[in-house]
Every structure is written in structure tokens, then in C-alpha cells.
Write a protein that holds these residues in place. Sequence first.
Motif, PDB file in Angstrom:
ATOM      1  N   VAL A 166     -10.656  49.915  31.962  1.00  0.00           N
ATOM      2  CA  VAL A 166     -10.771  49.065  33.162  1.00  0.00           C
ATOM      3  C   VAL A 166     -10.567  49.913  34.418  1.00  0.00           C
ATOM      4  CG1 VAL A 166      -9.687  47.170  34.454  1.00  0.00           C
ATOM      5  CG2 VAL A 166     -10.081  46.927  32.014  1.00  0.00           C
ATOM      6  N   VAL A 167      -9.516  50.742  34.424  1.00  0.00           N
ATOM      7  CA  VAL A 167      -9.227  51.562  35.616  1.00  0.00           C
ATOM      8  C   VAL A 167     -10.393  52.517  35.878  1.00  0.00           C
ATOM      9  CG1 VAL A 167      -7.663  53.266  36.641  1.00  0.00           C
ATOM     10  CG2 VAL A 167      -6.714  51.321  35.387  1.00  0.00           C
ATOM     11  N   LEU A 168     -10.928  53.127  34.799  1.00  0.00           N
ATOM     12  CA  LEU A 168     -12.067  54.045  34.957  1.00  0.00           C
ATOM     13  C   LEU A 168     -13.268  53.309  35.566  1.00  0.00           C
ATOM     14  CD1 LEU A 168     -13.131  56.948  34.370  1.00  0.00           C
ATOM     15  CD2 LEU A 168     -13.930  56.089  32.165  1.00  0.00           C
ATOM     16  N   SER A 169     -13.468  52.068  35.113  1.00  0.00           N
ATOM     17  CA  SER A 169     -14.621  51.293  35.617  1.00  0.00           C
ATOM     18  C   SER A 169     -14.443  50.917  37.082  1.00  0.00           C
ATOM     19  CB  SER A 169     -14.823  50.033  34.778  1.00  0.00           C
ATOM     20  OG  SER A 169     -13.865  49.049  35.134  1.00  0.00           O
ATOM     21  N   SER A 199      -6.782  49.277  41.653  1.00  0.00           N
ATOM     22  CA  SER A 199      -7.065  50.604  41.092  1.00  0.00           C
ATOM     23  C   SER A 199      -8.080  51.336  41.966  1.00  0.00           C
ATOM     24  CB  SER A 199      -7.631  50.473  39.679  1.00  0.00           C
ATOM     25  OG  SER A 199      -6.909  49.524  38.945  1.00  0.00           O
ATOM     26  N   ALA A 200      -9.123  50.614  42.391  1.00  0.00           N
ATOM     27  CA  ALA A 200     -10.142  51.235  43.249  1.00  0.00           C
ATOM     28  C   ALA A 200      -9.500  51.704  44.552  1.00  0.00           C
ATOM     29  CB  ALA A 200     -11.254  50.235  43.536  1.00  0.00           C
ATOM     30  N   ARG A 201      -8.569  50.886  45.070  1.00  0.00           N
ATOM     31  CA  ARG A 201      -7.898  51.227  46.325  1.00  0.00           C
ATOM     32  C   ARG A 201      -7.079  52.508  46.157  1.00  0.00           C
ATOM     33  NH1 ARG A 201      -2.859  49.446  48.435  1.00  0.00           N
ATOM     34  NH2 ARG A 201      -2.756  49.806  50.684  1.00  0.00           N
ATOM     35  N   LEU A 202      -6.309  52.535  45.059  1.00  0.00           N
ATOM     36  CA  LEU A 202      -5.472  53.717  44.797  1.00  0.00           C
ATOM     37  C   LEU A 202      -6.333  54.971  44.624  1.00  0.00           C
ATOM     38  CD1 LEU A 202      -2.690  52.769  42.232  1.00  0.00           C
ATOM     39  CD2 LEU A 202      -2.386  54.041  44.337  1.00  0.00           C
TER      40      LEU A 202
END
Length: 169
Positions: free
Chosen positions: A67-70, A81-84
Motif C-alpha cells: 500500500v505504501v509503495l503504491s 504516506s504520499a505526503r511523507l
Amino acid sequence: MIKKASTKPGTKAAPKATGKGAAKMAVKSQSKKAAAAKQPEHKPDTLPADLLSEPADMTVLNRLYDVVLSRKGTDPSVSHSARLLSRGTYKIAQKFGEEAVECLIEAVAGRKDLLVGESADVLYHLIVLWVDAGVTPDEVWAELRRREGVSGIAEKAARPKETFAKKGK
Ligand SMILES: N=c1c2ncn([C@@H]3O[C@H](COP(=O)(O)OP(=O)(O)OP(=O)(O)O)[C@@H](O)[C@H]3O)c2ncn1[C@@H]1O[C@H](COP(=O)(O)O)[C@@H](O)[C@H]1O
């Protein structure tokens, strides 16, 4: 994670632009739209019903990594995650460090219930760190597998002895 007070900026009305200013704003808004169009699509993560009814296990980490990779390169306003990931390695490492400290505080304080939540935060932020660095969970699992059955004491004793000169002392 220790929740902080909201730092949302005030709701002051923005001054209306006219003439050159309005044209500039229109160009800005167009390029913003173009940038958003280039981003990979943000797909909400939905868990299959059969998984929801099963007890959680280690596979949750592989799923979380996927999920984080996506989320990489997707809209930072809808994904934490996208923000980080958009904030870069320094911020990602800093957040991981903060969560690790919060985790050890709960351990030292003996607050087991809070330690569980902080541990989950540490693992989430570690996964963000892996995605940023290009490390996959399989590489880490393989390293853990390699160490299985090797006593830490025996492994340390087998390390080549460093001389004082080598250590620069
Ligand atoms: N496990 C987590 C997780 N743990 C913590 N957090 C978020 O991390 C944030 C921590 O807040 P903080 O105030 O500590 O940090 P911050 O907002 O970066 O603030 P600053 O330090 O920058 O000021 C909160 O918004 C939490 O919701 C998480 N966000 C997401 N996940 C997982 O990641 C998946 C994808 O999430 P998104 O990327 O948001 O879609 C989710 O489905 C979850 O499984």
C-alpha cells in the motif's frame, strides 16, 4: 503517535486578483491541474472480506508495504504516506526517529497498551523508510532468515577482532 494540536492556517479570505495577477493565478491553477493529472491514481486500500475475519499476522507488513509503495507519487492531500514520501528522506528519517523514541518511552514507563500502538507506528514509519530507500520487505525477511538459529553471542565472538589502530584510537 502523540497527537499534536491542529496547526491549520486561519480561514482569512484571500484577496481577489485582478489584471496581471488574475492571469498569473489562472496559469498557476492550470499547471497545478497538469501536475495532478501526471500523478499516479490514489486507490483506496480495501481489505478482502475473508481477510477481515481472520486473525492478523505478519503478512500485514507485506500488505502495508504494498500500500505504501503504491502511494509513492500520488496526491499528498489524500494519503499520509504520499505526503511523507514527498517530503524526502530527512523528514521520513526524522519521523521514524520520533516514533521510535515515543515507543521506547512507553516501554520504559511500562505502559504495555500504549507500547502496542507506538510499535505499530514504528513499523509503519519503518516501511515508509524502506519505500523511500528502495528496500523491499523480502530483503529484510531474507536477512532475518539468514540469522535464524545463529546465537547473537556466538556471532559476535566469531567477528574478526578489530585492532586499536583500525578503530582510530
Ligand atoms: N499505519 C498507518 C499509520 N500510522 C500512523 N499514521 C498517520 O501518521 C500521522 C502521524 O501524525 P503526526 O502528527 O505524528 O505526524 P505528521 O502529521 O506528519 O505531523 P508533523 O510531524 O509533520 O508535524 C497521522 O496522520 C496518522 O494517521 C498512519 N497512516 C497510515 N497508515 C497505514 O498506511 C495505509 C495507507 O495510508 P495513506 O497513505 O494515508 O492512504 C493505511 O491504510 C494504514 O494501513
